[in-house]
Write a protein that holds these residues in place. Sequence first.
Motif, PDB file in Angstrom:
ATOM      1  N   LEU A   1       5.745   5.107 -14.111  1.00 56.02           N
ATOM      2  CA  LEU A   1       5.129   5.201 -12.665  1.00 56.02           C
ATOM      3  C   LEU A   1       3.847   4.478 -12.665  1.00 56.02           C
ATOM      4  N   ALA A   2       3.040   4.830 -13.886  1.00 56.52           N
ATOM      5  CA  ALA A   2       1.766   4.015 -14.216  1.00 56.52           C
ATOM      6  C   ALA A   2       1.665   2.587 -14.215  1.00 56.52           C
ATOM      7  N   GLN A   3       2.532   1.958 -14.592  1.00 57.83           N
ATOM      8  CA  GLN A   3       2.758   0.577 -14.640  1.00 57.83           C
ATOM      9  C   GLN A   3       3.288   0.130 -13.281  1.00 57.83           C
ATOM     10  N   LYS A   4       4.136   0.866 -12.667  1.00 54.29           N
ATOM     11  CA  LYS A   4       4.475   0.361 -11.380  1.00 54.29           C
ATOM     12  C   LYS A   4       3.030   0.373 -10.420  1.00 54.29           C
ATOM     13  N   GLN A   5       2.226   1.588 -10.543  1.00 55.39           N
ATOM     14  CA  GLN A   5       1.148   1.546  -9.814  1.00 55.39           C
ATOM     15  C   GLN A   5       0.054   0.455 -10.068  1.00 55.39           C
TER      16      GLN A   5
ATOM     17  N   THR B   1      -5.780   6.682  -8.865  1.00 54.13           N
ATOM     18  CA  THR B   1      -5.300   6.860 -10.227  1.00 54.13           C
ATOM     19  C   THR B   1      -4.935   8.232 -10.911  1.00 54.13           C
ATOM     20  N   CYS B   2      -3.933   8.302 -11.405  1.00 57.34           N
ATOM     21  CA  CYS B   2      -3.167   9.482 -12.093  1.00 57.34           C
ATOM     22  C   CYS B   2      -3.538   9.678 -13.404  1.00 57.34           C
ATOM     23  N   ASP B   3      -4.442   8.818 -14.267  1.00 51.64           N
ATOM     24  CA  ASP B   3      -4.709   8.589 -15.518  1.00 51.64           C
ATOM     25  C   ASP B   3      -6.189   9.033 -15.597  1.00 51.64           C
TER      26      ASP B   3
ATOM     27  N   ALA C   1       0.872  -1.298   0.106  1.00 55.07           N
ATOM     28  CA  ALA C   1      -0.024  -0.008  -0.099  1.00 55.07           C
ATOM     29  C   ALA C   1       0.767   1.402   0.114  1.00 55.07           C
ATOM     30  N   SER C   2       1.902   1.286   0.768  1.00 50.04           N
ATOM     31  CA  SER C   2       2.793   2.338   0.911  1.00 50.04           C
ATOM     32  C   SER C   2       3.552   2.752  -0.601  1.00 50.04           C
ATOM     33  N   SER C   3       3.898   1.483  -1.158  1.00 46.77           N
ATOM     34  CA  SER C   3       4.542   1.542  -2.609  1.00 46.77           C
ATOM     35  C   SER C   3       3.620   2.085  -3.476  1.00 46.77           C
ATOM     36  N   LEU C   4       2.235   1.884  -3.596  1.00 52.60           N
ATOM     37  CA  LEU C   4       1.216   2.035  -4.206  1.00 52.60           C
ATOM     38  C   LEU C   4       0.862   3.871  -4.244  1.00 52.60           C
ATOM     39  N   VAL C   5       0.812   4.043  -2.988  1.00 52.42           N
ATOM     40  CA  VAL C   5       0.663   5.665  -2.643  1.00 52.42           C
ATOM     41  C   VAL C   5       1.907   6.308  -3.243  1.00 52.42           C
ATOM     42  N   ASN C   6       2.980   5.896  -2.918  1.00 52.91           N
ATOM     43  CA  ASN C   6       4.278   6.721  -3.449  1.00 52.91           C
ATOM     44  C   ASN C   6       4.223   6.829  -4.738  1.00 52.91           C
ATOM     45  N   ALA C   7       4.025   5.527  -5.700  1.00 52.82           N
ATOM     46  CA  ALA C   7       3.926   5.635  -6.966  1.00 52.82           C
ATOM     47  C   ALA C   7       2.872   6.649  -7.657  1.00 52.82           C
ATOM     48  N   TYR C   8       1.673   6.745  -6.965  1.00 54.51           N
ATOM     49  CA  TYR C   8       0.694   7.471  -7.467  1.00 54.51           C
ATOM     50  C   TYR C   8       0.994   9.050  -7.180  1.00 54.51           C
TER      51      TYR C   8
END
Length: 305
Positions: free
Chosen positions: A119-123, A222-224, A84-91
Motif C-alpha cells: 500500500l505504501a508503494q501504491k501511495q 503519509t502513513c509512515d 487523488a482518489s486512489s492516493l487517498v484510498n491507499a493512504y
Amino acid sequence: MQTLISIPASSSASSPNPKPNPISGSSSSLIWSRNPCSNLRSETPVQIRLWRPAAQRNIRNQWSTIVSQKQKWSSASSNGRSLASSLVNAYLSCRYLPSMDLGVLSSMNGIRDKAHQKLAQKQEHYREQLLLSYSELVSTVCQMVRASQSMRCFLKGSLDSPIVEFCSQPGNSDDCGDGRGVPVFSYLSVTYFESLAQELTQMFVLELNLKRLLVAALCCITCDDGINTQANVLNWSNELFPGEFENMGSIGLLNEESCLPIPPCIQGRENGDTNMERLSQHPEREVMQVYLTVWLAEVNINTRR
C-alpha cells in the motif's frame, strides 16, 4: 516558429502605427492597456485594409489555442481527480490496516507488514502520477495565458516592401497592434477579444492555484512516520516539480518580492492565509473528502459564463 501572413502591398504611402503599452506580469492585468494613443497619427485606409484580414486570422488562431488547451485542462483535471482518489484510498487502507479484521489471513505471519509495504508503494506511485497530472495543468494554463496575450497583429517590416507581412510580436515601438480600435469582426475590436480572453483565463489561473494547494496537501499525507520520503520534505514554498516557479511567474502566481507562490483564493475574494508552511501529514478522512470534492467542483471556473 511564428506564422507570417503575406498580403500584396499597395503603393500608397504609409504612416507610423500607435505606440503600445507593455503587458503587466501580475495576475490582475494579463492584457494590453486600452489607453488611447491620441498623440499619434491614424493609420491610412490601406493599412487598415491590409491589417484586418491578418488580425482576423490571428484572433481565430489564438482562440483555437485557448479552446484546445481548455479541453486538455478538462482531461488532466479529471485524471488528477482520479489519481487523488486512489492516493487517498491507499493512504486510508494503509492507515487503518493494523485494526482491520483479516479473517483467515490473520494466521499468516507477516501478512500485515507485506500489505502495508504494498500500500505504501501504491501511495508513492499515485503521488508521482498526481504531480505529473498537475504539471500538465500548469502547462495548459500557461499556454492559455500566452494565447490571450497574443491577440494583437503587428506589422513586420515596412510597407515600402512589395510584400506586407504581419506577426504576433511588435517589430517597432510605434506599432500598437490593435488597428487603433477599428472593428476586427463586425463591431468588435481587438481589445474586446483581449478582455474576454482575460476573463476566461483568469478563472483557470485561480483554479490552478487552488489545485496546487490540494496537490501539496495530498502529496504530504503519509502513513509512515519518520521515513525520509518526498511527502515528508514537501511544503507550500517548495517547487512541486522542476521549473514550476518559472511557469507560475509567467502567469502572475509568484510573489515578486519573496519569490514564493501567492496563496490561493476564491474568485472575487481576498487571498487566503499565507502561513501554509506546515501541511498536515495525517489529515482526517473527512478533510480528505473535502479535498476531493473541491477538486471536482472547480469553484473558480464559472461554466455558465
